[in-house]
Write a protein that holds these residues in place. Structure first.
Motif, PDB file in Angstrom:
ATOM      1  N   SER A   1      11.004  -4.515   1.960  1.00 26.76           N
ATOM      2  CA  SER A   1       9.678  -4.267   1.387  1.00 26.76           C
ATOM      3  C   SER A   1       8.634  -5.206   1.983  1.00 26.76           C
TER       4      SER A   1
ATOM      5  N   ALA B   1       5.300  -4.030   4.050  1.00 24.45           N
ATOM      6  CA  ALA B   1       3.969  -4.477   3.621  1.00 24.45           C
ATOM      7  C   ALA B   1       3.279  -5.272   4.729  1.00 24.45           C
TER       8      ALA B   1
ATOM      9  N   PRO C   1      -3.773  -4.278  -1.237  1.00 23.88           N
ATOM     10  CA  PRO C   1      -2.820  -3.287  -0.717  1.00 23.88           C
ATOM     11  C   PRO C   1      -1.461  -3.893  -0.363  1.00 23.88           C
TER      12      PRO C   1
ATOM     13  N   THR D   1       5.835  -1.982  -4.940  1.00 26.33           N
ATOM     14  CA  THR D   1       6.232  -0.577  -5.038  1.00 26.33           C
ATOM     15  C   THR D   1       7.432  -0.303  -4.134  1.00 26.33           C
ATOM     16  N   ALA D   2       7.368  -0.792  -2.909  1.00 28.37           N
ATOM     17  CA  ALA D   2       8.496  -0.604  -1.977  1.00 28.37           C
ATOM     18  C   ALA D   2       9.742  -1.307  -2.502  1.00 28.37           C
TER      19      ALA D   2
ATOM     20  N   LEU E   1       1.827  -2.446  -2.152  1.00 27.71           N
ATOM     21  CA  LEU E   1       2.858  -1.870  -1.282  1.00 27.71           C
ATOM     22  C   LEU E   1       4.167  -2.639  -1.385  1.00 27.71           C
TER      23      LEU E   1
END
Length: 140
Positions: free
Chosen positions: A67, A71, A15, A22-23, A19
């Motif tokens: 990001s 995360a 994850p 993607t962020a 995350l």
């Protein structure tokens, strides 16, 4: 065994990585769109193109650090539980093995005994380590 501790590591790192990337993509695309609408005036001289490239240098820096911050905040409880489980000595020579609690059991115990804020113990050093690194990494 050979794969001891793999489950908590995967539960945290998958994850976190998803995350993070993607962020990063979403934040950098948003900043580039914002930059394009704010600084596009139609006059493209060589000096303006070079100046525009210098202005865009902040985009990876901000996207990378933001990001990583998101995360790390999202996965800090998982990292804490993984670290706590790794530090438990599962058996000592000449003594009975100590049972290692599962991730959910450890999560419940932390929240029950110390509250929700206990899930974020050690977050500050993690942020001081990861956020500047990510900013610098994406800058170059």
């Amino acid at each position: 065994g050979l794969y001891a501790g793999l489950r908590p590591t995967l539960v945290m790192s998958v994850p976190n990585t998803v995350l993070y990337f993607t962020a990063y993509d979403e934040i950098s695309m948003g900043l580039r769109r914002n930059h394009a609408t704010n600084f596009a005036d139609g006059n493209s001289t060589t000096a303006k193109i070079e100046d525009d490239a210098k202005r865009q240098a902040y985009i990876p820096l901000i996207a990378g650090s933001t990001s990583r911050l998101l995360a790390s905040l999202a996965t800090a409880p998982l990292e804490l539980i993984r670290t706590r489980q790794a530090s438990i000595v599962s058996h000592r020579i000449g003594q009975k093995p100590i049972p290692v609690p599962g991730m959910m059991e450890e999560f419940r115990m932390l929240v029950r005994t110390n509250g929700i804020s206990s899930l974020y113990v050690g977050l500050a050093p993690t942020l001081w380590r990861d956020v500047p690194f990510s900013a610098i990494y994406w800058l170059f």
